[in-house]
Motif scaffolding. Structure first.
Motif, PDB file in Angstrom:
ATOM      1  N   GLU A   1      16.025  51.232  95.818  1.00 15.54           N
ATOM      2  CA  GLU A   1      15.014  50.426  96.508  1.00 15.54           C
ATOM      3  C   GLU A   1      15.541  49.935  97.867  1.00 15.54           C
ATOM      4  O   GLU A   1      14.842  49.995  98.875  1.00 15.54           O
TER       5      GLU A   1
ATOM      6  N   GLU B   1      10.025  36.420  93.615  1.00 16.75           N
ATOM      7  CA  GLU B   1       8.806  36.430  92.804  1.00 16.75           C
ATOM      8  C   GLU B   1       9.042  37.123  91.457  1.00 16.75           C
ATOM      9  O   GLU B   1       8.409  36.791  90.461  1.00 16.75           O
ATOM     10  N   ALA B   2       9.956  38.093  91.447  1.00 15.69           N
ATOM     11  CA  ALA B   2      10.154  38.905  90.248  1.00 15.69           C
ATOM     12  C   ALA B   2      11.157  38.306  89.274  1.00 15.69           C
ATOM     13  O   ALA B   2      11.104  38.575  88.078  1.00 15.69           O
ATOM     14  N   ARG B   3      12.086  37.524  89.767  1.00 15.68           N
ATOM     15  CA  ARG B   3      13.112  36.999  88.862  1.00 15.68           C
ATOM     16  C   ARG B   3      13.566  35.635  89.365  1.00 15.68           C
ATOM     17  O   ARG B   3      13.260  35.246  90.505  1.00 15.68           O
TER      18      ARG B   3
ATOM     19  N   ARG C   1      18.100  49.241  92.011  1.00 13.07           N
ATOM     20  CA  ARG C   1      18.230  48.349  93.170  1.00 13.07           C
ATOM     21  C   ARG C   1      18.781  49.129  94.364  1.00 13.07           C
ATOM     22  O   ARG C   1      18.334  48.955  95.490  1.00 13.07           O
TER      23      ARG C   1
ATOM     24  N   ARG D   1       9.964  39.502  97.337  1.00 10.61           N
ATOM     25  CA  ARG D   1       9.675  40.108  96.027  1.00 10.61           C
ATOM     26  C   ARG D   1      10.743  39.732  94.996  1.00 10.61           C
ATOM     27  O   ARG D   1      10.453  39.518  93.830  1.00 10.61           O
ATOM     28  N   GLU D   2      11.996  39.648  95.467  1.00 10.59           N
ATOM     29  CA  GLU D   2      13.071  39.264  94.546  1.00 10.59           C
ATOM     30  C   GLU D   2      12.785  37.895  93.928  1.00 10.59           C
ATOM     31  O   GLU D   2      12.904  37.705  92.725  1.00 10.59           O
TER      32      GLU D   2
ATOM     33  N   ARG E   1      13.473  29.972  92.598  1.00 12.15           N
ATOM     34  CA  ARG E   1      12.512  30.874  93.253  1.00 12.15           C
ATOM     35  C   ARG E   1      12.083  30.383  94.634  1.00 12.15           C
ATOM     36  O   ARG E   1      11.132  30.909  95.204  1.00 12.15           O
TER      37      ARG E   1
END
Ligand SMILES: Nc1ncnc2c1ncn2[C@@H]1O[C@H](COP(=O)(O)OP(=O)(O)OP(=O)(O)O)[C@@H](O)[C@H]1O
Length: 291
Positions: free
Chosen positions: A118, A181-183, A115, A178-179, A35
């Motif tokens: 988005e 943070e999300a996965r 995806r 965001r990527e 991350r």
């Protein structure tokens, strides 16, 4: 307490020599956690692309010197690693008379519709565009969407946002944040453009003459800059630079002083060597590469 997750990107004393025997990178040891969002910083020719290409498996690193998600990518494959660099940008298909929809489908858009949608929205893409009739920045946005549709574990970006307008680039950087943070995924990004990057990187890697001069959490490095300035160091740039911009200016100034003028040195298999004449005339004290 559970054990902390293993670093996603690790290099152990990574050294690479080009086929012409010139030095590519020397003794690089890094450990970048899951991350993390790392910026590779360094002057032109510092070795950023060489390092990214090694991580991406585009150049063969010595066995055991690179581990991605705990495995040697050269013995276990490079699944989940996306590298977006110059050769990807130059791919001729994106200049032909082909529609955006068709292109996105060709890279798996239908398998990842959320995806895809988005990215189309974040990058402000008109899916009715024909690729032979778009601007450079519009083409780049489509290319970025193509490159990012498939979820990746490791994303290696060699400056590919130069054509984006400031707004699109900030949206794009927000998407990448965001990527992570999300996965569980990790980004290494080589860039000279620091706009909209204040607060973005979690880690900084400072490269110079094929070596890593310093690296670590961005917050700690910026804090050190604050402390040095408090102790009387001057501010280098125009007022209004971000702290990140100030830190990078300082690094590159010091690197130039370390290296001396380009015409006065050459790089061979043993690293950099300085020619005997004339360096003093430029007011530099060449120190050779960092040990
Ligand atoms: N194929 C090659 N053979 C020999 N030397 C090379 C090769 N490719 C790059 N180099 C040299 O390796 C050094 C590092 O190049 P690299 O492209 O990694 O720098 P960089 O930090 O990405 O620079 P920039 O900011 O200009 O993109 C440079 O001195 C370059 O001339």
């Amino acid at each position: 307490m559970p054990n902390p997750a293993p670093p996603t990107i690790e290099t152990h004393d990574l050294t690479y020599t080009f086929p012409d025997r010139s030095n590519g990178v020397s003794h690089i040891s890094l450990s970048l956690p899951p991350r993390s969002r790392t910026l590779l910083i360094g002057a032109n020719g510092a070795g950023k692309t060489t390092l990214l290409r090694l991580l991406a498996g585009k150049r063969l690193a010595p066995r055991g010197t690179i581990a991605l998600a705990g495995v040697d990518p050269f013995t276990s494959g490079l699944e989940g690693v996306t590298y977006l660099g110059l050769e990807w940008v130059l791919n001729a298909i994106v200049r032909t008379d082909i529609g955006v929809d068709e292109l996105l489908r060709s890279v798996g858009g239908d398998a990842y519709p959320e995806r895809r949608d988005e990215l189309v929205s974040v990058l402000d893409i008109d899916t009715a565009w024909r690729m032979h009739a778009v601007s450079d920045g519009e083409r780049r946005r489509v290319q970025l969407a193509m490159g990012l549709i498939r979820p990746w574990t490791v994303l290696l970006l060699d400056e590919i946002t130069v054509d984006l307008d400031v707004w699109s680039r900030s949206q794009f950087l927000g998407f990448l944040r965001r990527e992570t943070e999300a996965r569980e995924c990790t980004i290494v990004y080589a860039t000279h453009i620091l706009d909209n990057l204040a607060g973005w990187p979690t880690h900084l890697v400072h490269m110079h003459l094929g070596t890593v001069k310093e690296w670590g959490p961005a917050g700690e490095m910026l804090k050190r800059l604050d402390e040095e300035e408090e102790e009387g160091g001057q501010v280098l740039g125009e007022k209004g630079n971000s702290r990140l911009g100030e830190l990078v200016l300082r690094w590159l100034r010091d690197d130039l002083q370390d290296r001396g003028p380009r015409s006065q040195h050459k790089r061979g298999p043993e690293g950099w060597s300085y020619l005997q004449h004339g360096i003093g005339g430029y007011g530099f004290e060449p120190k050779g590469p960092p040990s």
